[in-house]
Write an enzyme that holds these catalytic residues in place. Structure first.
Site, mmCIF file in Angstrom:
data_model
loop_
_atom_site.group_PDB
_atom_site.id
_atom_site.type_symbol
_atom_site.label_atom_id
_atom_site.label_comp_id
_atom_site.label_asym_id
_atom_site.label_seq_id
_atom_site.Cartn_x
_atom_site.Cartn_y
_atom_site.Cartn_z
ATOM 1 N N HIS A 124 1.874 4.539 -2.875
ATOM 2 C CA HIS A 124 1.982 5.989 -2.663
ATOM 3 C C HIS A 124 3.369 6.477 -3.063
ATOM 4 O O HIS A 124 3.507 7.534 -3.716
ATOM 5 C CB HIS A 124 1.733 6.328 -1.187
ATOM 6 C CG HIS A 124 0.310 6.172 -0.749
ATOM 7 N ND1 HIS A 124 -0.750 6.707 -1.432
ATOM 8 C CD2 HIS A 124 -0.221 5.544 0.339
ATOM 9 C CE1 HIS A 124 -1.879 6.427 -0.801
ATOM 10 N NE2 HIS A 124 -1.590 5.710 0.277
ATOM 11 N N HIS B 78 0.834 -1.211 0.000
ATOM 12 C CA HIS B 78 0.000 0.000 0.000
ATOM 13 C C HIS B 78 0.868 1.260 0.000
ATOM 14 O O HIS B 78 0.685 2.160 -0.841
ATOM 15 C CB HIS B 78 -0.908 -0.007 1.231
ATOM 16 C CG HIS B 78 -1.818 1.180 1.313
ATOM 17 N ND1 HIS B 78 -3.092 1.181 0.817
ATOM 18 C CD2 HIS B 78 -1.631 2.427 1.846
ATOM 19 C CE1 HIS B 78 -3.657 2.355 1.024
ATOM 20 N NE2 HIS B 78 -2.783 3.134 1.660
ATOM 21 N N GLU B 79 1.813 1.314 0.925
ATOM 22 C CA GLU B 79 2.658 2.507 1.034
ATOM 23 C C GLU B 79 3.595 2.639 -0.165
ATOM 24 O O GLU B 79 3.904 3.752 -0.593
ATOM 25 C CB GLU B 79 3.458 2.473 2.341
ATOM 26 C CG GLU B 79 2.603 2.461 3.597
ATOM 27 C CD GLU B 79 1.653 3.649 3.699
ATOM 28 O OE1 GLU B 79 1.919 4.686 3.063
ATOM 29 O OE2 GLU B 79 0.632 3.518 4.397
#
Length: 453
Positions: free
Chosen positions: A22, A18-19
């Site tokens: 980003h 997820h990170e």
């Protein structure tokens, strides 16, 4: 112990992906990333190539992470001479900011797609939807469903496996509607019945088949232990692979299914088991471990049957896919899961479904451990399911979540300027309050499931 490690690995993978979504999106837009951190608390690992590079941090508590980007709203310009503020997140276009925010959930969806694609490309093995013993007095009995018949379709949708039938019935239970069931007898006769799932009490869960009084038809499996799990009740009681179960509480045991049913119905209740090893017979008193499964307390011994010795060929269906077909099947599976999740969330918001469905870290860890115990493929499937859940939850329009930030940027697009700091601060407090309430509900549900029962 398996649950703990399975949970840590799963959360670590999901948060990192997820990170990293980003991070990659930020770098693609020329945004400087100051820190990429996985976990919270005391750092156990740090790395930074040079003063202007990203600092990579790994901390002890593996329950989250974050990507910190250069942002003029959070940094004192006067004390950072020489900083290129064109690399700041808040100086980017609205489209770029929305892309960076959306990339986290998108990365989770891509992970789920890759997991499902890889599993499906190897071929899907399922049980044919033959109806097994029908429980007397159940909804299935009322619908006159009969043992040995094959489920052909549900509400006009063809079903090829028992798992597909279970998923479709779960969706129908969620909206509390009866289901048209088309079955075929061993003689080839086709019948249509109506299963009144609208009369099924309780909260929708994975036990829909059992609660409707249905079971899959399986071959008669001898009550012979094939494997004993380490540190289990079965191992501590001296049971070994090859032992044949003869009686439980003086009741003769005809097959493995009967033995499992008795154990599951006896959580933390003493059982007097008589078994045969070689030419000798022994007795032992067992106390099945009480565990939670699908919101119910059941008993578990930690003994498994040797299915390799059972011919499942007549009861199985194996479907093979090309790479492109597997990709389409993976997308279909994701769409079904996302739709079901959104429906369930909608019903909880409107009060049509109980908040008891919200699971906390203990429940998730337990599910992770169970899937890991079943093998690598079920564990990968669990990670895919959790990855979709994280993506959907993060896209909810709640301040402090990715969906809330997307909402802010959409408002900025409409207004032509960012929202006032006062509005953002209020949203931050509201978002934190909502998340705090959800966490309390999740922890309460865990306590109720595992401590109170």
């Amino acid at each position: 112990m398996t649950s703990i490690w399975a949970f840590i690995v799963a959360i670590g993978v999901l948060v990192t992906i997820h990170e990293f979504g980003h991070y990659l999106a930020a770098r693609s837009c020329g945004v400087r990333v100051l820190k990429f951190s996985i976990g919270f608390g005391q750092p156990i690992f740090k790395y930074q190539a040079h003063a202007q590079a990203t600092e990579w941090v790994l901390s002890w508590i593996p329950l989250g992470g974050y990507v910190k980007m250069l942002d003029s709203r959070e940094t004192d310009v006067e004390h950072v001479p020489g900083t290129d503020w064109s690399q700041a997140f808040d100086r980017q276009s609205i489209a770029a900011k929305m892309w960076i925010v959306f990339a986290g959930p998108l990365a989770n969806l891509l992970l789920a797609f890759v997991c499902y694609w890889g599993l499906i490309a190897q071929g899907e093995v399922g049980l044919k939807p033959f109806i097994g013993p029908v429980e007397q007095g159940s909804l299935a009995a009322a619908a006159k469903l009969r043992q040995g018949d094959l489920i052909v379709s549900l509400d006009g949708k063809p079903v090829a496996t028992w798992q597909e039938a279970q998923w479709q019935l779960l969706e129908s239970w969620l909206v509390h509607k009866p289901v048209a069931v088309v079955t075929k007898t061993p003689q080839g006769e086709v019948h249509q019945q109506v299963l009144p799932l609208n009369q099924l009490a309780g909260e929708p869960d994975g036990e829909v088949m059992q609660k409707a009084g249905l079971a899959v038809l399986m071959p008669v499996v001898p009550a012979v232990i094939g494997e004993v799990m380490p540190n289990s009740v079965a191992e501590q009681s001296g049971l070994q692979a090859g032992d044949r179960i003869l009686t439980v509480n003086q009741k003769p045991i005809a097959d493995w299914q009967q033995f499992v049913k008795l154990v599951r119905a006896s959580p933390a209740q003493p059982l007097k088991v008589e078994y045969q090893r070689g030419e000798s017979q022994f007795q032992v008193k067992l106390l099945p471990e009480a565990i939670q499964q699908a919101g119910q307390k059941i008993g578990r011994l930690g003994a498994a049957v040797n299915m390799d010795a059972v011919d499942l060929t007549p009861y199985q269906v194996v479907r093979h896919y090309s790479a492109s077909q597997a990709a389409l099947r993976a997308l279909d599976k994701m769409q079904e899961t996302i739709t079901f999740t959104l429906k369930m969330l909608g019903k909880m918001v409107t009060g049509q479904a109980s908040l008891k469905a919200i699971s906390g870290p203990v429940s998730i860890a337990d599910a992770a451990g169970e899937s890991a115990d079943m093998g690598l493929k079920p564990y990968i499937g669990f990670i895919a399911l959790m990855s979709i859940s994280i993506a959907v939850m993060n896209l909810l329009p709640i301040p402090v979540l990715d969906g809330g930030h997307l909402l802010y940027h959409m408002a900025e697009l409409i207004r032509g300027e960012p929202l006032p700091d006062k509005v953002l601060a209020i949203g931050q407090r509201l978002g934190l309050g909502m998340l705090g309430a959800l966490m309390l509900i999740a922890f309460f549900n865990d306590i109720n499931r595992y401590l109170i029962g």
